[in-house]
Design a protein around this motif. Structure first.
Motif, PDB file in Angstrom:
ATOM      1  N   PHE A  74       0.807  -1.228   0.000  1.00 25.72           N
ATOM      2  CA  PHE A  74       0.000   0.000   0.000  1.00 25.72           C
ATOM      3  C   PHE A  74       0.842   1.281   0.000  1.00 25.72           C
ATOM      4  CE2 PHE A  74      -2.846   3.163   2.043  1.00 25.72           C
ATOM      5  CZ  PHE A  74      -3.908   3.091   1.159  1.00 25.72           C
ATOM      6  N   TRP A  75       1.908   1.298   0.783  1.00 19.69           N
ATOM      7  CA  TRP A  75       2.684   2.531   0.922  1.00 19.69           C
ATOM      8  C   TRP A  75       3.623   2.766  -0.261  1.00 19.69           C
ATOM      9  CZ3 TRP A  75       0.008   0.808   4.919  1.00 19.69           C
ATOM     10  CH2 TRP A  75      -0.492   1.727   5.846  1.00 19.69           C
ATOM     11  N   VAL A  76       4.280   1.725  -0.721  1.00 22.09           N
ATOM     12  CA  VAL A  76       5.240   1.913  -1.819  1.00 22.09           C
ATOM     13  C   VAL A  76       4.564   2.484  -3.070  1.00 22.09           C
ATOM     14  CG1 VAL A  76       6.909   0.800  -3.346  1.00 22.09           C
ATOM     15  CG2 VAL A  76       6.866   0.186  -0.929  1.00 22.09           C
ATOM     16  N   PRO A  77       3.418   1.923  -3.509  1.00 19.91           N
ATOM     17  CA  PRO A  77       2.769   2.509  -4.683  1.00 19.91           C
ATOM     18  C   PRO A  77       2.422   3.988  -4.516  1.00 19.91           C
ATOM     19  CG  PRO A  77       1.853   0.336  -4.232  1.00 19.91           C
ATOM     20  CD  PRO A  77       2.751   0.667  -3.084  1.00 19.91           C
ATOM     21  N   ILE A  78       1.989   4.375  -3.339  1.00 23.06           N
ATOM     22  CA  ILE A  78       1.638   5.777  -3.113  1.00 23.06           C
ATOM     23  C   ILE A  78       2.877   6.657  -3.100  1.00 23.06           C
ATOM     24  CG2 ILE A  78       0.709   7.395  -1.393  1.00 23.06           C
ATOM     25  CD1 ILE A  78      -1.344   5.279  -0.638  1.00 23.06           C
ATOM     26  N   VAL A 113     -10.377  -8.038   5.367  1.00 21.37           N
ATOM     27  CA  VAL A 113      -9.795  -7.507   6.609  1.00 21.37           C
ATOM     28  C   VAL A 113      -8.682  -6.510   6.314  1.00 21.37           C
ATOM     29  CG1 VAL A 113      -8.052  -9.327   6.905  1.00 21.37           C
ATOM     30  CG2 VAL A 113      -8.959  -8.166   8.920  1.00 21.37           C
ATOM     31  N   VAL A 114      -7.991  -6.696   5.223  1.00 22.69           N
ATOM     32  CA  VAL A 114      -6.915  -5.763   4.853  1.00 22.69           C
ATOM     33  C   VAL A 114      -7.526  -4.487   4.287  1.00 22.69           C
ATOM     34  CG1 VAL A 114      -4.913  -5.391   3.356  1.00 22.69           C
ATOM     35  CG2 VAL A 114      -5.245  -7.616   4.482  1.00 22.69           C
ATOM     36  N   LYS A 115      -8.463  -4.669   3.370  1.00 25.70           N
ATOM     37  CA  LYS A 115      -9.113  -3.524   2.735  1.00 25.70           C
ATOM     38  C   LYS A 115      -9.691  -2.570   3.791  1.00 25.70           C
ATOM     39  CE  LYS A 115     -11.261  -4.661  -1.159  1.00 25.70           C
ATOM     40  NZ  LYS A 115     -12.359  -5.073  -2.085  1.00 25.70           N
ATOM     41  N   GLU A 116     -10.317  -3.173   4.809  1.00 25.08           N
ATOM     42  CA  GLU A 116     -10.948  -2.352   5.857  1.00 25.08           C
ATOM     43  C   GLU A 116      -9.933  -1.730   6.807  1.00 25.08           C
ATOM     44  OE1 GLU A 116     -13.720  -5.100   7.587  1.00 25.08           O
ATOM     45  OE2 GLU A 116     -14.648  -5.360   5.598  1.00 25.08           O
ATOM     46  N   SER A 117      -8.742  -2.273   6.827  1.00 24.99           N
ATOM     47  CA  SER A 117      -7.740  -1.762   7.774  1.00 24.99           C
ATOM     48  C   SER A 117      -6.798  -0.738   7.162  1.00 24.99           C
ATOM     49  CB  SER A 117      -6.905  -2.927   8.318  1.00 24.99           C
ATOM     50  OG  SER A 117      -7.712  -3.855   9.001  1.00 24.99           O
ATOM     51  N   LEU A 118      -6.779  -0.642   5.829  1.00 24.68           N
ATOM     52  CA  LEU A 118      -5.885   0.329   5.191  1.00 24.68           C
ATOM     53  C   LEU A 118      -6.400   1.741   5.437  1.00 24.68           C
ATOM     54  CD1 LEU A 118      -5.321  -1.462   1.753  1.00 24.68           C
ATOM     55  CD2 LEU A 118      -3.663  -1.249   3.622  1.00 24.68           C
ATOM     56  N   PRO A 119      -5.500   2.691   5.568  1.00 24.75           N
ATOM     57  CA  PRO A 119      -5.954   4.078   5.751  1.00 24.75           C
ATOM     58  C   PRO A 119      -6.508   4.622   4.430  1.00 24.75           C
ATOM     59  CG  PRO A 119      -3.555   3.989   5.622  1.00 24.75           C
ATOM     60  CD  PRO A 119      -4.038   2.563   5.588  1.00 24.75           C
ATOM     61  N   PRO A 120      -7.321   5.672   4.499  1.00 25.28           N
ATOM     62  CA  PRO A 120      -7.790   6.290   3.247  1.00 25.28           C
ATOM     63  C   PRO A 120      -6.597   6.834   2.463  1.00 25.28           C
ATOM     64  CG  PRO A 120      -8.433   7.604   5.164  1.00 25.28           C
ATOM     65  CD  PRO A 120      -7.845   6.332   5.687  1.00 25.28           C
ATOM     66  N   LYS A 121      -6.660   6.689   1.145  1.00 24.08           N
ATOM     67  CA  LYS A 121      -5.500   7.013   0.320  1.00 24.08           C
ATOM     68  C   LYS A 121      -5.233   8.520   0.216  1.00 24.08           C
ATOM     69  CE  LYS A 121      -3.509   6.148  -4.223  1.00 24.08           C
ATOM     70  NZ  LYS A 121      -3.686   5.683  -5.598  1.00 24.08           N
TER      71      LYS A 121
END
Lengths: 226, 226
Positions: B166-170, B200-208
């Protein structure tokens, strides 16, 4: 146990990370074959077993390799369960043991190394000294009135801290620093006595003189390169 | 369970280390109260619960604090045993999981950070890019033909690697680098899809969007300081 003969252990005698694994194996009474590596000319086996980091220690059990000293300690504890317990039993105590071992790897060792081996950079050296005092003070406080980091019995954190018990006194003498002393850190000083007097630890520590010679040579080569 | 209500979780929404803990808590169905920290003005509670590092995440269970995200994941797995298993059962698989998670913390994250945030130092930046490729390639190879790092089921290493997913792509988009791409790392790319699509991952990721804004602001302030 037959499986014990299937343990190969790759290391160098003078490494604190290797010494951790040695203490753990001795403590559990695991039979193993030790392979002394030449870090300037690493063996094919070491490169095969630890292709990611190419570093020691590596433990190979039934042909399956494991690297990273703290990971190996956990593996030893989980695999030879019936021996002396390295990690405590309760989840919270286990978390604390992992936290403090990580603190030693992330804070104590790098700061002492920075203080000891930055001859050419006085500012870095002073920063290293300051950070070493800070990190050692945190360890001193954590000892509280316990005999060992784990309490009455030594364990994971004590083994992880073998660097503090044996390597720091040698390195500071060679490079002429006083990071650790009984006046400044009386609890750590007492812990060092208790810990290094344990038979399993005493027998697992490398001989002092070659280590002194090794660090003296390192100091000279750094001084020459300055 | 009554004990679940005794869980406090200190973090910041945009941190990959905090996100690891969130995924683990959600996965286990642990009830907790989240305390959003302001890292420029840390709360008294955070300083009390993590006096050594003063960092998030911190998990407090029955008033006992635990810091360091991977240590917290192990604690959660050992404490709420009946839920989804985060670590595998066998000692060797557990050792591998610990090894790869440590690799992510020691190699992947620092190299990507070095590539991304060393605007003023072209040499450091290039070194960071090269090290990022190397580290990501090692992760790519480790995936082999598995769906997740743990095999068919996701677990400890996948959660530790949320930074990559999630973080690297952003970050690479914000700073204008291409570290991670489907052409270069097809297995990682596939893993990212699989992993971030888990409910569970989708719901736990912060808003982009706030994260993009945060990193853009960071980039601007670094560019201004150059």
């Amino acid at each position: 146990m037959a499986e014990d003969h299937a343990v190969k252990f790759f290391g160098v005698t003078g490494s604190p990370f290797v010494c951790r694994v040695k203490i753990a194996l001795e403590l559990k009474g695991v039979e193993y074959k030790f392979f002394e590596e030449d870090l300037k000319n690493k063996s094919e086996l070491l490169l095969k077993y630890n292709p990611v980091h190419k570093k020691v220690p590596v433990l190979v059990h039934n042909e399956k390799p494991i690297a990273e000293s703290l990971v190996i300690l956990e593996y030893i504890d989980e695999t030879w369960k019936s021996g002396y317990p390295i990690l405590p039993a309760e989840p919270y105590d286990r978390a604390l043991a992992r936290f403090w071992s990580k603190f030693i790897d992330d804070k104590v060792i790098p700061s002492v190394w920075k203080a000891a081996w930055t001859l050419g950079d006085q500012k870095e050296r002073e920063k290293g000294i300051e950070e070493s005092y800070e990190a050692l003070q945190i360890l001193e406080n954590e000892l509280k009135d316990k005999k060992f980091f784990g309490g009455d019995k030594f364990g994971f954190v004590d083994i992880a801290a073998v660097f503090v018990a044996f390597w720091v006194p040698i390195v500071q003498e060679v490079v002429g620093l006083k990071l650790l002393s009984g006046e400044k850190f009386p609890k750590l000083d007492n812990w060092i006595q208790e810990f290094t007097n344990l038979p399993v630890v005493k027998e697992s520590l490398p001989p002092k003189e070659p280590l002194v010679a090794f660090f003296k040579a390192r100091l000279q080569s750094l001084a020459a390169a300055k």
